[in-house]
Design a protein around this motif. Structure first.
Motif, PDB file in Angstrom:
ATOM      1  N   GLU A   1      15.403  29.033   6.180  1.00 51.96           N
ATOM      2  CA  GLU A   1      15.080  30.058   7.174  1.00 51.96           C
ATOM      3  C   GLU A   1      15.257  29.527   8.596  1.00 51.96           C
ATOM      4  OE1 GLU A   1      11.123  31.050   6.069  1.00 51.96           O
ATOM      5  OE2 GLU A   1      11.718  32.441   4.469  1.00 51.96           O
ATOM      6  N   LEU A   2      15.132  28.200   8.762  1.00 46.13           N
ATOM      7  CA  LEU A   2      15.294  27.577  10.071  1.00 46.13           C
ATOM      8  C   LEU A   2      16.743  27.135  10.320  1.00 46.13           C
ATOM      9  CD1 LEU A   2      12.025  25.438  10.127  1.00 46.13           C
ATOM     10  CD2 LEU A   2      12.550  27.371  11.623  1.00 46.13           C
ATOM     11  N   GLY A   3      17.624  27.474   9.365  1.00 49.26           N
ATOM     12  CA  GLY A   3      19.041  27.173   9.531  1.00 49.26           C
ATOM     13  C   GLY A   3      19.456  25.780   9.095  1.00 49.26           C
ATOM     14  N   VAL A   4      18.588  25.064   8.370  1.00 57.63           N
ATOM     15  CA  VAL A   4      18.914  23.718   7.911  1.00 57.63           C
ATOM     16  C   VAL A   4      19.486  23.788   6.503  1.00 57.63           C
ATOM     17  CG1 VAL A   4      18.015  21.423   7.378  1.00 57.63           C
ATOM     18  CG2 VAL A   4      17.100  22.695   9.333  1.00 57.63           C
ATOM     19  N   THR A   5      20.711  23.312   6.326  1.00 52.58           N
ATOM     20  CA  THR A   5      21.332  23.270   5.009  1.00 52.58           C
ATOM     21  C   THR A   5      21.760  21.842   4.692  1.00 52.58           C
ATOM     22  OG1 THR A   5      23.510  23.777   5.951  1.00 52.58           O
ATOM     23  CG2 THR A   5      22.173  25.633   5.201  1.00 52.58           C
ATOM     24  N   GLY A   6      21.777  21.519   3.420  1.00 55.52           N
ATOM     25  CA  GLY A   6      22.242  20.201   3.000  1.00 55.52           C
ATOM     26  C   GLY A   6      21.166  19.137   2.920  1.00 55.52           C
ATOM     27  N   ALA A   7      19.935  19.470   3.292  1.00 55.31           N
ATOM     28  CA  ALA A   7      18.843  18.491   3.227  1.00 55.31           C
ATOM     29  C   ALA A   7      18.363  18.346   1.785  1.00 55.31           C
ATOM     30  CB  ALA A   7      17.684  18.920   4.119  1.00 55.31           C
TER      31      ALA A   7
ATOM     32  N   ALA B   1       8.269  21.606  -3.248  1.00 51.66           N
ATOM     33  CA  ALA B   1       9.665  21.339  -2.886  1.00 51.66           C
ATOM     34  C   ALA B   1      10.410  22.648  -2.648  1.00 51.66           C
ATOM     35  CB  ALA B   1      10.343  20.525  -3.985  1.00 51.66           C
ATOM     36  N   GLY B   2      10.169  23.627  -3.498  1.00 52.90           N
ATOM     37  CA  GLY B   2      10.826  24.919  -3.335  1.00 52.90           C
ATOM     38  C   GLY B   2      10.419  25.612  -2.046  1.00 52.90           C
ATOM     39  N   GLU B   3       9.138  25.514  -1.702  1.00 46.75           N
ATOM     40  CA  GLU B   3       8.660  26.142  -0.469  1.00 46.75           C
ATOM     41  C   GLU B   3       9.308  25.493   0.752  1.00 46.75           C
ATOM     42  OE1 GLU B   3       4.494  27.009   1.987  1.00 46.75           O
ATOM     43  OE2 GLU B   3       4.444  25.985   0.052  1.00 46.75           O
ATOM     44  N   ILE B   4       9.423  24.169   0.747  1.00 45.17           N
ATOM     45  CA  ILE B   4      10.028  23.465   1.884  1.00 45.17           C
ATOM     46  C   ILE B   4      11.512  23.817   1.993  1.00 45.17           C
ATOM     47  CG2 ILE B   4      10.696  21.170   2.728  1.00 45.17           C
ATOM     48  CD1 ILE B   4       7.978  20.161   1.719  1.00 45.17           C
ATOM     49  N   ARG B   5      12.216  23.875   0.862  1.00 43.82           N
ATOM     50  CA  ARG B   5      13.633  24.263   0.895  1.00 43.82           C
ATOM     51  C   ARG B   5      13.803  25.644   1.524  1.00 43.82           C
ATOM     52  NH1 ARG B   5      13.614  22.844  -4.628  1.00 43.82           N
ATOM     53  NH2 ARG B   5      14.224  20.671  -4.973  1.00 43.82           N
ATOM     54  N   THR B   6      12.942  26.572   1.102  1.00 41.44           N
ATOM     55  CA  THR B   6      13.023  27.941   1.625  1.00 41.44           C
ATOM     56  C   THR B   6      12.809  27.973   3.126  1.00 41.44           C
ATOM     57  OG1 THR B   6      12.259  28.883  -0.476  1.00 41.44           O
ATOM     58  CG2 THR B   6      12.014  30.248   1.490  1.00 41.44           C
ATOM     59  N   ARG B   7      11.801  27.250   3.587  1.00 39.05           N
ATOM     60  CA  ARG B   7      11.497  27.254   5.027  1.00 39.05           C
ATOM     61  C   ARG B   7      12.611  26.586   5.829  1.00 39.05           C
ATOM     62  NH1 ARG B   7       5.100  26.841   6.393  1.00 39.05           N
ATOM     63  NH2 ARG B   7       4.277  27.881   4.534  1.00 39.05           N
ATOM     64  N   LEU B   8      13.178  25.509   5.308  1.00 41.00           N
ATOM     65  CA  LEU B   8      14.284  24.855   6.009  1.00 41.00           C
ATOM     66  C   LEU B   8      15.484  25.792   6.092  1.00 41.00           C
ATOM     67  CD1 LEU B   8      14.132  21.208   4.583  1.00 41.00           C
ATOM     68  CD2 LEU B   8      13.540  21.961   6.903  1.00 41.00           C
TER      69      LEU B   8
ATOM     70  N   PRO C   1      21.471  16.499   8.336  1.00 39.24           N
ATOM     71  CA  PRO C   1      20.579  16.899   7.234  1.00 39.24           C
ATOM     72  C   PRO C   1      20.954  16.290   5.897  1.00 39.24           C
ATOM     73  CG  PRO C   1      21.947  18.748   7.964  1.00 39.24           C
ATOM     74  CD  PRO C   1      22.088  17.664   8.992  1.00 39.24           C
ATOM     75  N   ARG C   2      22.245  15.963   5.719  1.00 41.51           N
ATOM     76  CA  ARG C   2      22.681  15.359   4.455  1.00 41.51           C
ATOM     77  C   ARG C   2      22.139  13.943   4.277  1.00 41.51           C
ATOM     78  NH1 ARG C   2      28.944  16.331   5.438  1.00 41.51           N
ATOM     79  NH2 ARG C   2      28.176  15.561   7.472  1.00 41.51           N
ATOM     80  N   HIS C   3      21.628  13.352   5.366  1.00 45.26           N
ATOM     81  CA  HIS C   3      21.064  12.002   5.288  1.00 45.26           C
ATOM     82  C   HIS C   3      19.539  12.018   5.325  1.00 45.26           C
ATOM     83  CE1 HIS C   3      24.987  10.315   5.439  1.00 45.26           C
ATOM     84  NE2 HIS C   3      25.242  10.650   6.693  1.00 45.26           N
ATOM     85  N   THR C   4      18.946  13.176   5.022  1.00 45.66           N
ATOM     86  CA  THR C   4      17.487  13.279   5.010  1.00 45.66           C
ATOM     87  C   THR C   4      16.985  13.438   3.579  1.00 45.66           C
ATOM     88  OG1 THR C   4      17.377  15.704   5.181  1.00 45.66           O
ATOM     89  CG2 THR C   4      17.598  14.456   7.234  1.00 45.66           C
ATOM     90  N   LEU C   5      15.786  12.933   3.333  1.00 41.70           N
ATOM     91  CA  LEU C   5      15.125  13.106   2.035  1.00 41.70           C
ATOM     92  C   LEU C   5      13.671  13.458   2.289  1.00 41.70           C
ATOM     93  CD1 LEU C   5      15.031  12.987  -1.059  1.00 41.70           C
ATOM     94  CD2 LEU C   5      14.564  10.524  -0.865  1.00 41.70           C
ATOM     95  N   THR C   6      13.287  14.631   1.833  1.00 48.20           N
ATOM     96  CA  THR C   6      11.892  15.060   1.895  1.00 48.20           C
ATOM     97  C   THR C   6      11.318  14.996   0.487  1.00 48.20           C
ATOM     98  OG1 THR C   6      12.330  16.515   3.781  1.00 48.20           O
ATOM     99  CG2 THR C   6      10.326  16.938   2.495  1.00 48.20           C
ATOM    100  N   VAL C   7      10.177  14.330   0.361  1.00 48.95           N
ATOM    101  CA  VAL C   7       9.596  14.081  -0.962  1.00 48.95           C
ATOM    102  C   VAL C   7       8.258  14.798  -1.084  1.00 48.95           C
ATOM    103  CG1 VAL C   7       9.000  12.317  -2.644  1.00 48.95           C
ATOM    104  CG2 VAL C   7      10.657  11.801  -0.863  1.00 48.95           C
ATOM    105  N   THR C   8       8.073  15.474  -2.207  1.00 47.37           N
ATOM    106  CA  THR C   8       6.829  16.200  -2.485  1.00 47.37           C
ATOM    107  C   THR C   8       6.283  15.735  -3.838  1.00 47.37           C
ATOM    108  OG1 THR C   8       7.825  18.010  -3.743  1.00 47.37           O
ATOM    109  CG2 THR C   8       7.856  18.198  -1.338  1.00 47.37           C
ATOM    110  N   PHE C   9       5.158  16.320  -4.220  1.00 45.61           N
ATOM    111  CA  PHE C   9       4.566  15.967  -5.507  1.00 45.61           C
ATOM    112  C   PHE C   9       4.746  17.059  -6.562  1.00 45.61           C
ATOM    113  CE2 PHE C   9       2.652  12.739  -2.971  1.00 45.61           C
ATOM    114  CZ  PHE C   9       2.395  11.702  -3.854  1.00 45.61           C
ATOM    115  N   THR C  10       5.124  18.253  -6.135  1.00 48.11           N
ATOM    116  CA  THR C  10       5.322  19.341  -7.091  1.00 48.11           C
ATOM    117  C   THR C  10       6.617  20.066  -6.802  1.00 48.11           C
ATOM    118  OG1 THR C  10       4.190  21.036  -5.747  1.00 48.11           O
ATOM    119  CG2 THR C  10       2.812  19.677  -7.223  1.00 48.11           C
TER     120      THR C  10
END
Length: 563
Positions: free
Chosen positions: A74-80, A65-72, A52-61
């Motif tokens: 909740e799915l146990g993904v940290t460091g993205a 971005a906050g919503e995606i962080r929250t969902r990740l 996950p430390r080598h991933t980059l998710t890009v949004t426009f707002t």
């Protein structure tokens, strides 16, 4: 199959299971695109495809971005890493700049207005606020399209591009070029420069690009129909020779072309990444079948290959279409409808009133206030907070001792002329049109007040405006949302009123080309697809008091009726 994917439908599961190589996901409104891309990333991480430390998710707002962080999370993904395009570019630019240049990085300005005004003054150009705003918007458009001042000059000459204010393409190009020099002398950059400079550094210095390639190896881009040429170029440099990039978007929600956004990168993704695997999400979990049926009818007339949505919810209320005598009647009846919904137990925060342009909010603000219904205006100031309205009221207040033998409406128009208001609507320049409409609303309020109170004087009208100002500023957390369709994109409500559906408002009057009409139609689709359970479409045949001119229903409503 990973337990992470068990909660997804078959379409979502197919897309989320494809965890390598280039992937494009065409996701209709309400089909769970955020759910799909977050589960896809979590699935890839869980199966060791990527750290996950080598991933980059890009949004426009930042909200997305906050919503995606929250969902990740909740799915146990940290460091993205999850960032907006500008945030990611600025972070890289601040890191790379000292490695290439001596000295500190130029100061990032938050607004162009002062610097554009200085450039316009040096070029003996316009100085009024609306012209400066429109020039600033045009410079932003040129920059995100990677168009230099000289190229802009040629483009304006070849296409007849204009922004109004009696400015030629040559004059805009000259102000644009001077603006760049003004920024350079002040050692400043703007938000578009962040993208342009970071792109230039990555392209010119392979070692810097290599640093990015080492850090980020797995990319996801949300709302890909909104990318501009400079953003796509930066993404291409981020990805490098690899192709682990997933993009998601909906061509039918391309409504920001005026900012440089284009859906061609989404619809032609395979041309840039030949091994692309394509997936479609068409099961809508947001809206009832009745609302989906209307949305699909709108999309049938779009120029893009729009997805046909399939409703998954149970049947609900029929979509209502209403015609009213004038804007005031429309606003009053919408307020009455909202009061009825509140009496049925619907919360104010679950209701929205959507319109094409911000100036349309005023009568709805008035009638919601009269009905004691809390509301908030999204994406803009409340009507009486807007700078042009405040300035107009100051001019009115300063004229209370001026002798007058005309009607109140005529007198107010004469005073407003001193603020830049004209009888004729500006032909071009979005800021100028918005200001004109706000001032015109004040003139129409004067007509209305004068009809209700014959022989009234200006001071009494100002007292009335002060009363409106005082009582419409009460904040409320759980409130009905008033919003332009542009500012409502990405949101949803149980009950939605789409108002002002007459020709000249939606589609807006200056949409004269097939491309602009198509974008207005997509705007109508976005408005419709915000509704979950209840959708009310309405239009008014005239301005205030049913006397200010006849309107016809929107061509988009006419299309629905024919279908």
């Amino acid at each position: 199959m990973s337990t992470i994917l068990k909660s997804l439908d078959e379409q979502q599961k197919a897309a989320a299971s494809c965890v390598s190589g280039p992937v494009v996901i065409l996701a209709g409104a309400g089909t769970g695109k955020t759910r799909t891309i977050t589960h896809r990333l979590a699935h890839a991480v869980a199966h060791g495809v990527v750290d996950p430390r080598h991933t980059l998710t890009v949004t426009f707002t930042t909200r997305a971005a906050g919503e995606i962080r929250t969902r990740l999370s909740e799915l146990g993904v940290t460091g993205a890493s999850v960032r907006t395009f500008h945030s990611a570019a600025l972070r890289q630019l601040r890191y790379f700049y000292p490695q290439v240049f001596s000295g500190t990085m130029p100061t990032l300005i938050t607004s162009k207005s002062t610097h554009v005004a200085n450039a316009a003054k040096l070029c003996h150009g316009p100085s009024n606020t609306d012209a400066i705003r429109d020039i600033a918007s045009e410079i932003e458009w040129a920059k995100v399209n990677i168009i230099s001042p000289e190229s802009y000059r040629q483009l304006a000459h070849d296409t007849g591009r204009t922004i109004g204010h009696e400015l030629s393409g040559d004059e805009v190009a000259r102000i644009y070029d001077t603006y760049l020099k003004v920024l350079d002398e002040a050692k400043c950059i703007d938000f578009e420069d962040v993208l342009l400079m970071n792109t230039a550094l990555l392209e010119s210095y392979p070692d810097l690009a290599a640093t990015v390639h080492q850090q980020y190896r797995y990319f996801t881009v949300d709302e890909f129909q909104d990318v501009s040429p400079v953003q796509f170029e930066m993404l291409r440099l981020w990805v490098g020779n690899r192709d682990d990039v997933c993009v998601v978007g909906d061509p039918a929600q391309t409504i920001y072309s005026f900012t440089g956004a284009t859906s061609q990168y989404l619809t032609q993704f395979e041309a840039h990444f030949p091994r692309t695997q394509k997936f479609e999400l068409t099961h809508s979990y947001r809206s009832t079948p009745e609302i989906i049926a209307v949305a699909n009818k709108v999309l049938k007339h779009d120029s893009v290959d729009a997805l046909k949505l399939n409703a998954t919810k149970k049947s609900g209320d029929s979509v209502v279409t209403s015609k009213y005598a004038d804007d005031d009647a429309e606003a009053m009846q919408v307020a009455n409808h909202i009061r009825s919904l509140l009496n049925q137990g619907i919360k104010p925060g679950d209701i929205a009133v959507l319109f094409r342009s911000n100036f349309q909010s005023e009568p709805f603000e008035q009638h919601l206030t009269s009905a004691r219904i809390p509301y908030t205006v999204r994406g803009a100031s409340r009507f009486f907070e807007r700078p042009e309205v405040k300035n107009a009221i100051l001019h009115l207040r300063a004229s209370t001792n001026v002798a007058n033998e005309r009607t109140l409406g005529e007198f107010v128009r004469d005073i407003l002329a001193g603020t830049g208001w004209t009888v004729k609507t500006p032909e071009a320049g979005s800021a100028a049109r918005e200001t004109w409409q706000s001032l015109m609303t004040i003139a129409e309020l004067a007509d209305e007040y004068g009809d209700l109170h014959p022989n009234s004087i200006l001071a009494e009208f100002i007292t009335y405006l002060d009363h409106r100002t005082e009582h419409e500023f009460e904040p409320a957390e759980n409130a009905v949302t008033l919003a332009s369709v542009h500012s409502a994109k990405g949101l949803e409500w149980d009950c939605v009123f789409v108002v002002g559906l007459s020709d000249g408002l939606l589609p807006i009057s200056h949409a004269q080309t097939p491309a602009l009409i198509a974008e207005e139609r997509r705007l109508f689709f976005v408005a419709i697809s915000r509704a979950k359970h209840f959708l009310h479409l309405s239009w008014a045949a005239a301005h205030r008091n049913s006397t200010a001119g006849h309107r016809s229903q929107s061509m988009f409503l006419a299309e629905l009726n024919r279908d």
